[in-house]
Design a protein around this motif. Structure first.
Motif, short mmCIF file in Angstrom:
data_model
loop_
_atom_site.label_atom_id
_atom_site.label_comp_id
_atom_site.label_asym_id
_atom_site.label_seq_id
_atom_site.Cartn_x
_atom_site.Cartn_y
_atom_site.Cartn_z
N HIS A 105 10.73 8.00 -10.28
CA HIS A 105 12.29 8.84 -10.17
C HIS A 105 12.46 9.64 -8.53
N ILE A 106 13.08 9.12 -8.07
CA ILE A 106 13.52 10.40 -7.09
C ILE A 106 13.93 11.21 -7.22
N TRP A 107 13.43 12.52 -6.16
CA TRP A 107 14.92 14.16 -6.16
C TRP A 107 14.80 13.96 -4.74
N ASP A 108 16.07 12.93 -3.82
CA ASP A 108 15.62 13.19 -1.96
C ASP A 108 17.04 13.63 -1.97
N GLU A 109 17.02 14.22 -1.18
CA GLU A 109 18.42 14.30 -0.78
C GLU A 109 18.42 13.81 0.35
N ASP A 110 17.70 12.66 0.90
CA ASP A 110 17.87 12.17 1.66
C ASP A 110 17.90 10.93 1.52
N PHE A 111 17.57 10.31 0.25
CA PHE A 111 17.82 9.35 -0.29
C PHE A 111 18.59 8.09 0.45
N ARG A 112 19.93 8.11 0.65
CA ARG A 112 21.06 7.78 0.63
C ARG A 112 21.36 7.19 2.23
N ARG A 113 20.79 8.35 2.84
CA ARG A 113 21.12 8.55 4.70
C ARG A 113 19.45 8.21 4.99
N LYS A 114 18.51 7.65 4.23
CA LYS A 114 16.94 7.51 5.04
C LYS A 114 16.41 6.62 4.39
N THR A 115 16.47 6.36 3.32
CA THR A 115 15.48 6.23 2.02
C THR A 115 16.17 5.04 1.92
N GLU A 116 17.33 5.16 1.12
CA GLU A 116 17.37 3.61 -0.12
C GLU A 116 17.33 2.21 1.07
N ASN A 117 17.83 1.86 1.72
CA ASN A 117 17.66 0.64 2.69
C ASN A 117 16.34 0.81 2.02
N THR A 118 14.94 1.02 2.95
CA THR A 118 13.45 0.63 3.08
C THR A 118 13.22 0.49 1.71
N PHE A 119 13.58 1.51 0.82
CA PHE A 119 13.25 1.63 -0.48
C PHE A 119 13.26 -0.27 -1.48
N LEU A 120 15.21 -0.14 -1.08
CA LEU A 120 14.97 -1.23 -1.89
C LEU A 120 14.51 -2.52 -1.27
N GLU A 121 14.38 -2.56 0.08
CA GLU A 121 13.37 -3.33 0.71
C GLU A 121 11.83 -3.79 0.15
N ALA A 122 11.40 -2.87 0.06
CA ALA A 122 9.78 -2.35 -0.46
C ALA A 122 9.91 -3.20 -2.29
N TYR A 123 11.08 -2.21 -2.82
CA TYR A 123 10.85 -2.97 -4.54
C TYR A 123 11.56 -4.55 -4.64
N MET A 124 12.43 -4.45 -3.74
CA MET A 124 12.24 -6.40 -3.73
C MET A 124 11.66 -7.21 -3.52
N THR A 125 10.10 -6.44 -3.11
CA THR A 125 8.89 -7.23 -1.86
C THR A 125 7.35 -6.88 -3.00
N HIS A 126 7.86 -5.88 -3.52
CA HIS A 126 6.66 -5.69 -4.37
C HIS A 126 7.41 -6.67 -6.20
N THR A 127 8.48 -6.40 -6.60
CA THR A 127 9.25 -6.51 -7.69
C THR A 127 9.50 -8.10 -7.63
N SER A 128 8.76 -8.77 -9.00
CA SER A 128 8.70 -10.17 -9.83
C SER A 128 10.32 -10.53 -9.69
N THR A 129 10.70 -11.78 -9.38
CA THR A 129 11.70 -12.02 -9.60
C THR A 129 11.97 -12.41 -10.97
N SER A 130 11.05 -12.79 -11.55
CA SER A 130 10.66 -12.99 -13.30
C SER A 130 10.22 -11.90 -13.74
N PRO A 131 11.43 -10.39 -13.98
CA PRO A 131 10.45 -9.82 -14.80
C PRO A 131 10.69 -9.84 -16.62
N ASN A 132 9.90 -9.22 -16.94
CA ASN A 132 9.71 -9.59 -18.27
C ASN A 132 10.56 -8.27 -19.21
#
Length: 915
Positions: free
Chosen positions: A575-602
């Motif tokens: 869960h995220i409540w970050d007033e700077d998320f779209r501006r500062k973190t969204e891209n890096t968060f999605l990259e990290a999410y891609m890094t650790h999340t399976s392409t075959s989720p249950n």
């Protein structure tokens, strides 16, 4: 320190009182039917029944079912001396109230015509199992108008409706609030124009349970403002509810806050059918589960499978001669829902655009975040995602040393420098508490003095801890933001996913606090307060308030949904409540999410997260309250029972939290003499509180250590499963799946264990008694030390003499087996006594408790060796008893220290040093 007297009550909550009083009435009415007419017994029972009916009338007026109409019928039967009919009616009502049938069709059950069994048979024959809820109307109308309203709403129902609802009408502001607190079945609130303020129904019986509401006084407000004020309070108390406003105020005179504060506004002259349809639509929207519904629909489609996964549709299972039992165990639906396709109505977790995206948006709204992401690899992965998304190599992270190991590994992956924070020790019970706020601010000021505060990126704390310690999240964030206004907070709420659905609990969650502080710091009232505060400071004084022009609210929470709510194993959320998320973190968060999340989720896990969200939105308030109630009942049972208290003690707030962290002075939730201490003040004001659903049972007096007690007694004899033990404690937890029967079974098991211990004690000879006494002495008096974090070796310090260590460098240095050696644990102290510093080359994690006592690059202290020597747990990750402690070789440390120091020199000096 101001002591606030705790409020006590004979029952933990109104639900417990309600259950007990209905059961008392059932017993009394049954006894009355057997009394001889005119006897003393009859008079006694009649007097008790009269009092119980009066008391229940003061409770049931806040519920639609059984409600005041049912009480009126019972009173009439009593007044007419129809005692057999009365007894039958009370029996049926009690069965209805504490079973599930009334939730499907409570109005069908009328004691004059039908029994509860007949109602259930009616449902089965007609294929009806409609969920039932209640709607609160706040309106100052007459009894006759109330009956007309209920009749008109009931007439609007159709056989095709998915839901039914009952109506509770309250004629005052305070009674409406009491109803919201008492009645878990309320799902919608209709606020009508100009209610009165003071309660018309409050009785001495319910007074202890409504103090937190009546402390807020809005009596001076104009009646025309009370409706909108109630709408605002509902957002705080029960934000999941749909709220509607009925008024005759013209649109031009309605305030913007009022228009935005309600789901919809109606006018008095409008047809009531529109209100009815809107109420039903609101429930339908929350009931919707986009991904689960899509998965169910997909599973029913006839398909040809030409993609990966032979198990899809169950083809490789049910036609097998050897594994068909696997399919029979799980059932066909499990396999019909298996696919590797992300089309055909389903969605991709990595880039959702359909039902998964909608499901996450609905979870966002339910949990009060700005963004919510589903995680199918557990909160261990969620923690690594957030860490990698927010910090980069050489950033500094203030981190609770006792946090879950996934955070430490996340630091290694990110290359950030940890500054470890130590929790206060609870040595008597071999566990740690939580990190005092003073230690956090002291570390931050040290870093500021060293010129390193700009490098600090994140504060990471576990809330609540495994043992149930909960931070004052608002106080922590405010004091930290006063020093560093752009600090990012990561609250590990792995054991706290349920907290957003209970009023006291949610105030100590990351998402609730983030929104609250954002609104506070952006208000004119706060700006004025801050400016006055700054004017009052002397030269050189540090502001204790965050600067509203600089402060940024950036809060992340990771939750193990599967630990405390309904989800399959490993189902988690970020869960995220970050007033700077779209501006500062969204891209890096999605990259990290891609890094650790399976392409075959249950998909089954994702569906369970979706359905779990539906559950907490529609019944979370009720289920969480019941789990707390059952925990309190268990505490009371152990404390009150002489046989149980002979061997067991439930540890209290006082046992877990030192006095200096409890300004309200609350010591325990329950005492046999005073009853229940209301915990509202403590949860608002104390630095730490104890989550009552975590019940730590002290077993030192049994002479049996925690691990043996778990395996030999709880598991082997009673199949009772628990997660955690210490040397002299075992931890029980209640949750939304805990039943009264399971609590009763646990008490039964503890009673049998205590009887067995009695029998064993009687059979001991003198020598055996001496051995037993020594074991008890060891468990109760010989407390092993609980070491703090020592320090990083100079080779691995981020900056010499300043908090912060290069964990990543030490971790990867140990990839070369030539760089480390093993030293037997019993030789470590002697080696250290000869002047050698032992430096860990790996994480050493005893389980339990499950956090590192050593991390790569950390200097081994005498206290840590003593602690490991005294450990009696079977698992120590990163340590092999047959080889010893794995440490860096001295030659490697010396060489690495030279290289590290050279790395900080100018190029000319580096060349000269190397020559």
């Amino acid at each position: 320190m101001t002591k606030i007297k705790s409020k006590s009550a004979p029952y933990y909550n109104i639900g417990q009182l309600r259950v007990d009083f209905w059961n008392k009435l059932k017993i009394e009415t049954s006894e009355l039917t057997r009394c001889r007419k005119g006897s003393t017994n009859e008079k006694t029972h009649k007097q008790k029944i009269k009092e119980l009916l009066k008391d229940l009338k003061g409770v049931e007026c806040f519920f639609a079912s059984p409600g005041k109409e049912r009480l009126r019928k019972l009173e009439n039967a009593f007044a007419s001396h129809e005692y057999a009919s009365l007894s039958h009616a009370v029996l049926e009502t009690t069965k209805q109230l504490f079973g599930d049938s009334y939730k499907s069709n409570p109005e069908f059950i009328d004691f004059d015509e039908h029994s509860i069994d007949a109602a259930e048979e009616h449902d089965q024959q007609n294929g009806v199992r409609k969920n039932h809820f209640e709607v609160l109307f706040m309106d100052n109308i007459s009894e006759q108008e109330e009956h007309k309203l209920k009749h008109n709403l009931k007439a609007l129902r159709t056989p095709n409706d998915k839901f039914t609802y009952g109506v509770v009408v309250q004629r005052s502001f305070q009674d409406a609030l009491i109803t919201l607190l008492f009645n878990h079945n309320i799902q919608a609130v209709v606020v009508r124009y100009a209610p009165s303020y003071l309660s018309k129904l409050s009785t001495p019986l319910i007074k202890p349970y409504i103090d937190e509401l009546t402390e807020h006084d809005f009596s001076s407000k104009p009646e025309t403002d009370l409706g909108p004020i109630l709408g605002e309070l509902i957002k705080q108390l029960r934000p999941e509810l749909d709220t509607y406003y009925v008024t005759d105020t013209s649109l031009g005179h309605l305030k913007d806050n009022t228009i935005k504060g309600f789901r919809r506004i109606f006018y008095q002259t409008e047809d009531i059918q529109e209100l009815h349809l809107t109420i039903m639509r609101g429930i339908e929207e929350r009931y919707c589960t986009p991904f689960f519904s899509a998965l169910v629909e997909y599973s029913q489609k006839p398909t040809g499978v030409f993609h990966a996964m032979p198990i899809s549709r169950g083809n490789s299972v049910f036609k097998s001669r050897w594994i068909h039992d696997f399919g029979e165990f799980y059932g066909r639906n499990m396999f019909l829902a298996e696919t590797s396709a992300t089309t055909g109505g389903l969605d991709s977790l990595l880039q959702p655009t359909g039902p998964l995206k909608k499901a996450q948006e609905m979870a966002r709204d339910a949990y009060g975040s700005q963004y919510t992401y589903f995680v199918t690899n557990g909160t261990s992965t969620a923690n690594k995602i957030v860490m990698q998304a927010l910090v980069k190599p050489q950033d500094v992270v203030l981190i609770d040393r006792d946090c879950h190991k996934s955070h430490h590994y996340g630091l290694v992956l990110a290359g950030a420098y940890p500054v470890y924070l130590d929790s206060y020790p609870i040595e008597e019970y071999s566990m740690y508490g939580a990190v005092p706020l003073a230690q956090i601010t002291t570390k931050m000021l040290q870093l500021k003095e060293a010129g390193r505060l700009d490098n600090v990126k994140m504060l990471l704390l576990t809330n609540c801890t495994f043992d149930g310690l909960v931070y004052n999240v608002e106080r922590v964030m405010e004091e930290v933001l006063a020093i560093k206004p752009d600090m990012i907070f990561l609250w590990d709420e792995a054991w706290f996913a349920f907290a957003g659905f209970a009023y006291n609990y949610k105030q100590r969650t990351g998402m609730f606090t983030a929104k609250k502080l954002y609104e506070k710091y952006n208000s004119e009232a706060y700006r004025k307060k801050y400016e006055e505060h700054i004017k009052g400071l002397k030269t050189g004084d540090r502001s204790e308030l965050p600067d509203p022009d600089k402060v940024r609210i950036r809060v992340y929470a990771t939750q193990s949904t599967h630990k405390t709510l309904s989800s399959f194993r490993q189902g988690s959320m970020v869960h995220i409540w970050d007033e700077d998320f779209r501006r500062k973190t969204e891209n890096t968060f999605l990259e990290a999410y891609m890094t650790h999340t399976s392409t075959s989720p249950n998909y089954q896990m994702l569906a369970s997260l979706d359905v779990g969200r539906r559950q907490v939105q529609l019944e979370g308030f009720e289920l969480v309250e019941k789990s707390i109630e059952l925990a309190m009942v268990l505490r009371a049972k152990v404390n009150d029972n002489p046989q149980l208290s002979k061997y067991f003690d439930v540890l209290t707030v006082h046992d877990f939290i030192p006095d200096k962290f409890r300004e309200t002075g609350l010591k325990e939730y329950y005492t046999k003499r005073e009853g229940w201490n209301r915990m509202d003040d403590a949860w608002q004001k104390d630095e730490f509180v104890l989550d009552p659903t975590k019940i730590t049972l002290y077993i030192g007096k049994t002479g049996v250590d925690g691990d043996t007690f778990k395996n030999k007694y709880l598991m082997d004899k009673f199949n009772i499963q628990i997660n955690k033990t210490s040397r002299n404690t075992v931890l029980f937890m209640t949750n939304i799946g805990t039943t009264r029967g399971s609590v009763t079974y646990l008490v039964n098991a503890l009673l049998k264990i205590s009887d067995e211990l009695d029998d064993e004690l009687k059979a001991l000879n003198d020598k055996e008694m001496e051995i037993r006494d020594k074991r008890i002495y060891s468990l109760t008096q010989e407390v092993p030390p609980l070491p703090d974090f020592s320090y990083f070796h100079p080779s691995f310090q981020a900056v010499p003499g300043v908090p912060g260590g290069n964990l990543r460098e030490a971790y990867f240095l140990a990839y070369d087996e030539e760089n480390y050696e093993y030293i037997p644990l019993n030789e470590c102290l002697a080696t250290m006594g000869e002047g050698r510093k032992l430096v860990a080359s790996t994480f050493v994690i005893p389980y339990p408790p499950g956090f590192p006592v050593l991390v790569p690059g950390q200097v081994v202290s005498e206290e840590i060796i003593n602690f490991m020597t005294a450990l009696d747990v079977s698992e120590i990750h990163g340590y092999r008893a047959d080889l010893g402690l794995r440490v860096f070789k001295e030659t490697v440390l010396n060489r690495h220290k030279i290289i590290t120091s050279i790395g900080g020199m100018s190029k000319g000096k580096q060349k000269k040093q190397l020559i």
